[in-house]
Design a protein around this motif. Structure first.
Motif, PDB file in Angstrom:
ATOM      1  N   GLU A   1       0.899   1.263  -9.286  1.00 23.87           N
ATOM      2  CA  GLU A   1      -0.418   1.738  -9.735  1.00 23.87           C
ATOM      3  C   GLU A   1      -1.515   1.219  -8.801  1.00 23.87           C
ATOM      4  OE1 GLU A   1      -2.859   3.912 -12.560  1.00 23.87           O
ATOM      5  OE2 GLU A   1      -0.854   4.048 -11.725  1.00 23.87           O
ATOM      6  N   TYR A   2      -1.397  -0.021  -8.379  1.00 25.63           N
ATOM      7  CA  TYR A   2      -2.356  -0.572  -7.424  1.00 25.63           C
ATOM      8  C   TYR A   2      -2.348   0.256  -6.135  1.00 25.63           C
ATOM      9  CZ  TYR A   2      -4.656  -3.765  -4.198  1.00 25.63           C
ATOM     10  OH  TYR A   2      -5.505  -4.300  -3.263  1.00 25.63           O
ATOM     11  N   GLY A   3      -1.168   0.539  -5.620  1.00 30.04           N
ATOM     12  CA  GLY A   3      -1.065   1.338  -4.406  1.00 30.04           C
ATOM     13  C   GLY A   3      -1.657   2.725  -4.584  1.00 30.04           C
ATOM     14  N   ARG A   4      -1.377   3.332  -5.721  1.00 30.96           N
ATOM     15  CA  ARG A   4      -1.884   4.686  -5.996  1.00 30.96           C
ATOM     16  C   ARG A   4      -3.408   4.693  -6.076  1.00 30.96           C
ATOM     17  NH1 ARG A   4      -3.637   7.875  -9.906  1.00 30.96           N
ATOM     18  NH2 ARG A   4      -3.526   6.338 -11.571  1.00 30.96           N
ATOM     19  N   LEU A   5      -3.970   3.730  -6.823  1.00 29.74           N
ATOM     20  CA  LEU A   5      -5.420   3.716  -7.022  1.00 29.74           C
ATOM     21  C   LEU A   5      -6.192   3.233  -5.793  1.00 29.74           C
ATOM     22  CD1 LEU A   5      -5.574   2.353 -10.687  1.00 29.74           C
ATOM     23  CD2 LEU A   5      -6.074   4.681  -9.903  1.00 29.74           C
ATOM     24  N   SER A   6      -5.620   2.294  -5.042  1.00 32.83           N
ATOM     25  CA  SER A   6      -6.337   1.743  -3.892  1.00 32.83           C
ATOM     26  C   SER A   6      -6.085   2.527  -2.611  1.00 32.83           C
ATOM     27  CB  SER A   6      -5.925   0.282  -3.668  1.00 32.83           C
ATOM     28  OG  SER A   6      -4.592   0.215  -3.193  1.00 32.83           O
ATOM     29  N   GLY A   7      -4.950   3.242  -2.555  1.00 32.26           N
ATOM     30  CA  GLY A   7      -4.570   3.925  -1.333  1.00 32.26           C
ATOM     31  C   GLY A   7      -4.005   2.987  -0.280  1.00 32.26           C
ATOM     32  N   ARG A   8      -3.788   1.737  -0.650  1.00 35.04           N
ATOM     33  CA  ARG A   8      -3.248   0.754   0.297  1.00 35.04           C
ATOM     34  C   ARG A   8      -1.729   0.801   0.322  1.00 35.04           C
ATOM     35  NH1 ARG A   8      -7.483  -2.458  -2.124  1.00 35.04           N
ATOM     36  NH2 ARG A   8      -9.182  -2.594  -0.620  1.00 35.04           N
ATOM     37  N   ASP A   9      -1.195   0.459   1.477  1.00 29.92           N
ATOM     38  CA  ASP A   9       0.248   0.348   1.651  1.00 29.92           C
ATOM     39  C   ASP A   9       0.708  -0.945   0.979  1.00 29.92           C
ATOM     40  OD1 ASP A   9       2.888   0.187   2.497  1.00 29.92           O
ATOM     41  OD2 ASP A   9       2.384  -0.035   4.626  1.00 29.92           O
ATOM     42  N   VAL A  10       1.590  -0.832   0.007  1.00 28.03           N
ATOM     43  CA  VAL A  10       2.085  -2.010  -0.732  1.00 28.03           C
ATOM     44  C   VAL A  10       3.538  -2.317  -0.373  1.00 28.03           C
ATOM     45  CG1 VAL A  10       0.453  -1.795  -2.653  1.00 28.03           C
ATOM     46  CG2 VAL A  10       2.639  -0.568  -2.739  1.00 28.03           C
ATOM     47  N   SER A  11       4.010  -1.778   0.732  1.00 23.46           N
ATOM     48  CA  SER A  11       5.422  -1.946   1.089  1.00 23.46           C
ATOM     49  C   SER A  11       5.789  -3.388   1.437  1.00 23.46           C
ATOM     50  CB  SER A  11       5.801  -1.020   2.246  1.00 23.46           C
ATOM     51  OG  SER A  11       5.045  -1.331   3.401  1.00 23.46           O
ATOM     52  N   ALA A  12       4.806  -4.212   1.776  1.00 26.66           N
ATOM     53  CA  ALA A  12       5.084  -5.620   2.108  1.00 26.66           C
ATOM     54  C   ALA A  12       4.761  -6.549   0.940  1.00 26.66           C
ATOM     55  CB  ALA A  12       4.300  -6.029   3.346  1.00 26.66           C
ATOM     56  N   ILE A  13       4.733  -6.023  -0.271  1.00 25.99           N
ATOM     57  CA  ILE A  13       4.317  -6.832  -1.423  1.00 25.99           C
ATOM     58  C   ILE A  13       5.188  -8.060  -1.623  1.00 25.99           C
ATOM     59  CG2 ILE A  13       5.611  -5.574  -3.212  1.00 25.99           C
ATOM     60  CD1 ILE A  13       2.031  -7.080  -3.425  1.00 25.99           C
ATOM     61  N   GLU A  14       6.427  -8.022  -1.209  1.00 28.40           N
ATOM     62  CA  GLU A  14       7.299  -9.195  -1.360  1.00 28.40           C
ATOM     63  C   GLU A  14       6.723 -10.396  -0.603  1.00 28.40           C
ATOM     64  OE1 GLU A  14      11.470  -6.710  -1.604  1.00 28.40           O
ATOM     65  OE2 GLU A  14      10.361  -6.912   0.271  1.00 28.40           O
TER      66      GLU A  14
ATOM     67  N   VAL B   1       4.418 -12.475   8.660  1.00 25.56           N
ATOM     68  CA  VAL B   1       3.042 -12.100   8.298  1.00 25.56           C
ATOM     69  C   VAL B   1       2.853 -10.597   8.544  1.00 25.56           C
ATOM     70  CG1 VAL B   1       0.583 -12.421   8.804  1.00 25.56           C
ATOM     71  CG2 VAL B   1       2.142 -14.390   8.830  1.00 25.56           C
ATOM     72  N   PRO B   2       2.523  -9.850   7.485  1.00 23.20           N
ATOM     73  CA  PRO B   2       2.338  -8.400   7.669  1.00 23.20           C
ATOM     74  C   PRO B   2       0.970  -8.086   8.285  1.00 23.20           C
ATOM     75  CG  PRO B   2       2.012  -9.000   5.368  1.00 23.20           C
ATOM     76  CD  PRO B   2       2.399 -10.260   6.093  1.00 23.20           C
ATOM     77  N   VAL B   3       0.830  -6.869   8.736  1.00 19.63           N
ATOM     78  CA  VAL B   3      -0.470  -6.402   9.208  1.00 19.63           C
ATOM     79  C   VAL B   3      -1.354  -6.235   7.980  1.00 19.63           C
ATOM     80  CG1 VAL B   3      -1.694  -4.517  10.344  1.00 19.63           C
ATOM     81  CG2 VAL B   3       0.560  -5.241  11.187  1.00 19.63           C
ATOM     82  N   SER B   4      -2.467  -6.916   7.977  1.00 19.41           N
ATOM     83  CA  SER B   4      -3.365  -6.872   6.822  1.00 19.41           C
ATOM     84  C   SER B   4      -4.206  -5.608   6.833  1.00 19.41           C
ATOM     85  CB  SER B   4      -4.305  -8.073   6.823  1.00 19.41           C
ATOM     86  OG  SER B   4      -3.611  -9.267   6.612  1.00 19.41           O
ATOM     87  N   PRO B   5      -4.496  -5.094   5.642  1.00 18.96           N
ATOM     88  CA  PRO B   5      -5.468  -3.997   5.573  1.00 18.96           C
ATOM     89  C   PRO B   5      -6.864  -4.546   5.857  1.00 18.96           C
ATOM     90  CG  PRO B   5      -4.784  -4.663   3.365  1.00 18.96           C
ATOM     91  CD  PRO B   5      -3.968  -5.461   4.333  1.00 18.96           C
TER      92      PRO B   5
END
Length: 173
Positions: free
Chosen positions: A98-111, A12-16
């Motif tokens: 694109e989601y990461g760029r527009l939201s500014g959220r870390d998407v490194s745990a997308i898997e 479980v990743p750290v949630s935004p």
């Protein structure tokens, strides 16, 4: 499914910060502009919305998002994915970036969120399959839901087995 449960619990990743989460966010629940088909003008079917991790909606979208090169079994397990597998649609990677760029959220745990989405879809399709086997769901097209569930679990495990996070790969479990 049991293997996926263990891996998902371990990774479980750290949630935004929480946001409104749709719960069934996919192209099939969007209305696109007639003058500009790339523009979303409405998002439908909010009955499963809640507050939670916004990346769960992105993962769920990816669960339905096909792209060129997907196998026939991948398309069959997610029939609507054949639409986004056509030329002109972004790849899953482009969508995430694109989601990461527009939201500014870390998407490194997308898997993790992709695996979670396939797991969720597998639970849904297995429920439909069980009702079909019990004679509670009638009509054509339900006889293949058992195979669909198996394929969804297989795709989830493939993503998990190749994930950057060793916990999602099953290391140390």
């Amino acid at each position: 499914m049991n293997e996926l449960i263990k891996r998902l619990k371990a990774a479980v990743p750290v949630s935004p910060a929480p946001t409104i989460v749709h719960g069934d966010y996919r192209l099939g629940n969007m209305m696109l502009g007639s003058d500009e088909p790339g523009r979303v003008v409405a998002v439908l079917d909010w009955e499963m919305c809640t507050l939670g991790d916004p990346l769960s909606d992105l993962g769920y979208t990816l669960g339905y998002w096909g792209e060129e090169g997907d196998s026939e079994s991948q398309i069959n397990a997610r029939p609507t994915s054949s639409v986004t597998a056509r030329p002109g649609f972004a790849t899953r990677r482009q969508l995430v970036d694109e989601y990461g760029r527009l939201s500014g959220r870390d998407v490194s745990a997308i898997e993790y969120y992709q695996v979670l989405a396939y797991y969720k879809l597998g639970v849904i399709t297995e429920g439909i399959h069980a009702r079909f086997l019990a004679g509670e769901t009638v009509g054509e097209g339900f006889e293949g839901y058992g195979e669909r569930t198996e394929n969804l679990m297989k795709f989830a495990l493939e993503i998990a087995d190749n994930a950057a996070d060793p916990r999602l790969r099953g290391a140390g479990i």
